[in-house]
Design an enzyme around this catalytic site. Structure first.
Site, short mmCIF file in Angstrom:
data_model
loop_
_atom_site.label_atom_id
_atom_site.label_comp_id
_atom_site.label_asym_id
_atom_site.label_seq_id
_atom_site.Cartn_x
_atom_site.Cartn_y
_atom_site.Cartn_z
N GLY A 95 -55.89 8.01 36.58
CA GLY A 95 -57.05 7.12 36.54
C GLY A 95 -57.25 6.41 35.22
N GLU A 96 -56.48 6.76 34.18
CA GLU A 96 -56.63 6.08 32.90
C GLU A 96 -56.22 4.61 33.02
OE1 GLU A 96 -54.41 8.21 29.97
OE2 GLU A 96 -55.75 9.94 29.97
N LYS A 142 -98.83 -1.84 35.43
CA LYS A 142 -98.00 -0.87 36.14
C LYS A 142 -97.71 0.31 35.24
CE LYS A 142 -93.63 -1.31 35.89
NZ LYS A 142 -92.27 -1.84 35.88
N ALA A 196 -85.16 -2.27 43.01
CA ALA A 196 -86.14 -3.18 43.65
C ALA A 196 -87.47 -2.50 43.95
CB ALA A 196 -85.57 -3.83 44.91
#
Length: 316
Positions: free
Chosen positions: A43-44, A197, A229
């Site tokens: 994965g490198e 808020k 959202a």
């Protein structure tokens, strides 16, 4: 508009937002440099630059959007490769700067990851950063190299100006967004309101009160980014409950993670206007979302920096 590029100019891109990079290259009248990103079996990341960059002024386009860690590593490795290949300057174009929300210690024993990413970019070899709408403007001070922060408000304002809505009020979804809302309201020559808020924990918001007259008006909520959202849909519901005629929303960076799309679809928001600083996958391209391009703005900034012309006019 015709751009003049010197022979030393080269532009590259990686995997996060190739569409935007191709649009910028088309406007500048240049080709994207040849490079490849591959993975070792574990994965490198391995990067190969497939043309000479010796003595060149390189512009590298890469948003550090989801998956942020992958895209940041690609960016750092590419910068290191360019430095070791003797590029003269390495100008990093980061339309969306990830980790920007971790810009201070809000609690004990927290990291300031926005500063860490700045350190990594500088250590890798970046000589300049061009970005859009940093979540906190003070992040520019985390760098010891030039940082040009371009603004999405003029692009969003122009869209709504051309839309021709009447009885408009611009709404900041929280206290921290009032300055941004005021800029848009000034562009549209309309009043502002804001929502008081509180956020008991990350990605959780509670509306407390609406300050300003929104009754019978077309409300436009503006933010720098929309993630899950939660804030934007809570705000939209509160505005409708308090008598707003219709609610529109806009932001520069459509992060849109987790339940964001389902929340937007189920909300009273008529239209969500975003930019293409982050490339949205097909499954997120719902009818409610309108995408505006920042490529003309970024290409203009690149031309001005490359030809040593003032960039300040782009901030106005």
């Amino acid at each position: 508009m015709a751009f003049e590029l010197k022979n030393s100019f080269k532009m590259f891109t990686l995997n996060s937002n190739r569409q935007l990079a191709e649009e910028i290259a088309s406007l500048l009248g240049c080709e994207i440099g040849k490079s490849s990103v591959t993975r070792f079996s574990d994965g490198e990341i391995q990067i190969n630059i497939e043309e000479s960059v010796r003595g060149c002024d390189v512009y590298l386009v890469q948003s550090t959007s989801q998956p942020a860690n992958e895209h940041i590593m690609e960016l750092l490795i590419m910068i290191d490769a360019l430095k070791r290949a003797s590029a003269s300057t390495i100008n990093v174009v980061v339309p969306y700067y990830g980790y920007a929300r971790q810009d201070r210690k809000a609690r004990s024993r927290e990291p300031i990851t926005a500063k860490l990413v700045a350190n990594l970019l500088e250590t890798a070899g970046a000589t300049r950063v061009i970005t859009m709408d940093l979540h906190a403007p003070q992040i520019q001070g985390f760098f010891d190299i030039p940082v040009d922060q371009l603004l999405g408000v003029p692009i969003l304002s122009e869209y709504f100006m051309n839309k021709g809505l009447e009885d408009v009020v611009v709404v900041a979804p929280d206290n921290g967004g009032v300055v941004r809302a005021r800029k848009m309201a000034s562009n549209l020559n309309v009043p502002i309101a804001f929502i008081d808020k509180r956020r008991p924990e990350p990605n959780v918001a509670e509306v407390m009160n609406i300050v300003g007259n929104i009754e019978g008006k077309n409300a436009i909520i503006i933010d720098d980014l929309i993630d899950t959202a939660g804030t934007i849909t809570l705000a939209a519901n509160a505005l409708i409950e308090k008598g707003a005629k219709a609610v529109y929303a806009c932001c520069t960076h459509p992060v849109l993670s987790g339940p964001a799309i389902s929340r937007i679809e189920g909300s009273p928001i008529k239209e969500l206007v975003v930019s293409n600083t982050i490339q949205l996958p097909e499954e997120k391209l719902i009818d409610k979302i309108t995408i505006l391009s920042v490529a003309p703005l970024l290409s203009d900034a690149i031309d001005r920096i490359h030809n040593e012309k003032p960039v300040s006019v782009l901030f106005e």
